[in-house]
Every structure is written in structure tokens, then in C-alpha cells.
Design an enzyme around this catalytic site. Sequence first.
Site, short mmCIF file in Angstrom:
data_model
loop_
_atom_site.label_atom_id
_atom_site.label_comp_id
_atom_site.label_asym_id
_atom_site.label_seq_id
_atom_site.Cartn_x
_atom_site.Cartn_y
_atom_site.Cartn_z
CB SER A 65 6.04 -0.16 -7.18
OG SER A 65 5.76 0.85 -7.98
CD GLU A 93 8.91 6.87 9.28
OE1 GLU A 93 9.44 5.67 9.97
OE2 GLU A 93 8.49 7.78 9.72
NE ARG A 95 6.14 8.88 -0.67
CZ ARG A 95 5.99 10.36 -0.81
NH1 ARG A 95 6.72 10.97 -1.69
NH2 ARG A 95 5.32 10.88 0.33
CD GLU A 126 3.10 11.75 3.28
OE1 GLU A 126 3.39 10.94 2.38
OE2 GLU A 126 3.08 11.27 4.57
#
Length: 292
Positions: A65, A93, A95, A126
Site C-alpha cells: 500500500s 512502528e 508504518r 496507539e
Amino acid sequence: MANKFGLGRGLADLQNARGVIPDISLLTPGERVVVKQVPLAQIGANPDQPRKTFTENELADLAASIREKGVLQPILLRSVSGRPYMYEIVAGERRYRASKLAGKTEIPALIKTIDDGNAREIALIENVQRENLNPIEEAAAYKNLMECCDYELMDVARLIGKSDSYIRNMLRLTSLPDSVQNLVGQGELSASHARTIAVAENPEELAHQVIAKKLSVADTDKLVKAAPRAKKARNHAQKTIDSSTVRDMENKIKSALGISVKISERRGGAGQITLIFNTRPQLMELVEKLSK
């Protein structure tokens, strides 16, 4: 969840058709937060990252992606010193790893001044709310937040948006032997089964029985009730304060504040103190005493 960093909506839309995100500054109370492209070589992982496992398949999907659309949401970094890198990841992390896998050399990032306690808190939120930790990682993250940031169970529950009982049940997983925690982390034993056997004296033996016989949670519960209980589980159940001590505490507070008091304690030490006033002047007097 409220936007903690004062960022406006549409941050993901900063990326234009060519995939370039300009450096911008966003004002937050008392601080300027910068969104910029940061070389991956200048970034290091957070040692307190709650999530310890990243599957190859999910990283490969995210990398694909990123190759096509780029990183649409910046990661969160903080500046560090005395490390072989300039910035440490607070959130994002996955990403970061996927960007490296995609062959990228830099990544869009928010750079903010964050202390150790807040970094752990943000990383926990997160991960738990967006990236689905496995049950053992989730439980360890809650325990870490309580131990390192001096949070009570109820504080964690409010922070994460879960019930007290949910957090308490998850924390039971941290008392299991490492061998049983590994079975849960690998998906061989469900978290529900693991929580059920956590109070037993021999959870490792029971775990293998559950897996071998493919027992349901109900059957596992029966097995646990027939097995010896762990001493720490019995001790935990006895930690609530006896009623006479509670009355003495209530009387001391009543004497000091001049109003009726009710103390309610649950297993594990959590609870609440209720102050009961009868008139508005009594309320104002109470507020004055407490504010001192």
C-alpha cells in the site's frame, strides 16, 4: 478519542497526488510540532513498544500500500540523545517497518517533545486502539503503564476506554508462566482459556490438557475448580480490608471533614470514597477544606 496533539482534521490529506508531504508547523499549547520528512536511517524503535510481534503478511500488505499510495498518516517521533539515532518512535512502528520493506528512504513524521511516561502512554493507546496487540502484549502493556507511570487500574480503564473488569481480567494473563503466555501469544491457547487457568496452581499442566482435549472455556472452568488454587490467587482474594477497619477509616474522615463518608473497596485494592453532604453551605465548607 480526543486529539491529544491539537491537530486539525484532514492530516492524511496533506499528501498530494505526487506523494510529497511538505514540512509544516502546527501550534500546540506551549510548543510547535513539526510535520516533516525524516530519513529512516535517523529513526530508532521504542524499547517500550507494547507490540513485540509484527507478522510478515501484514507488513507485506502495508508495504504494498505504501509503494502505491505512500504513508498517508505521519508517525510520531521524539528527539533523543545518547543513541545511535536522532529520533525514537512513539507511535507508528508498523508504518516505519513497512516503509523500510517498501524500499523507502524517508517517512512523514510528527516530531514532538515527549517524556518517557507520556511516550509509554501514547504508544499503548496507539497500539491497543488501532493495531490489535495479541492478548499477552496487551496485558503486558497495561501492567507496564501501571508500574512505570504509577497509574491505578481505574486510570488505565478510563485511558483506554475499557471497563475495570476488562483490564483486571487482562492483567491476570501477566501472572501466567512464560510457557503459557507463549501459547497464548502464538494463538494455541485463547485468552479466555488462559484467564480461566491463571488462578490454578498448575496452569502449565492445565494449558496442555486444554489444548490436547480441545476443551471449551466452560469445561476448562470445571477443570480449574477441581484443581488446587494458586496461593497468590487466595492471597489476592483476602486483600480486601475488613469491615471494622473500613468503619474506623470512615469515622476518621467524618471527624476531619464533618460529613458522612462511605468507603467502597473492591478486590485488588481499587475502590472509591463517597462524601455525602446535606446542604449547599456544607458543600461549600467541604470544598474549602479539601482545597486546602
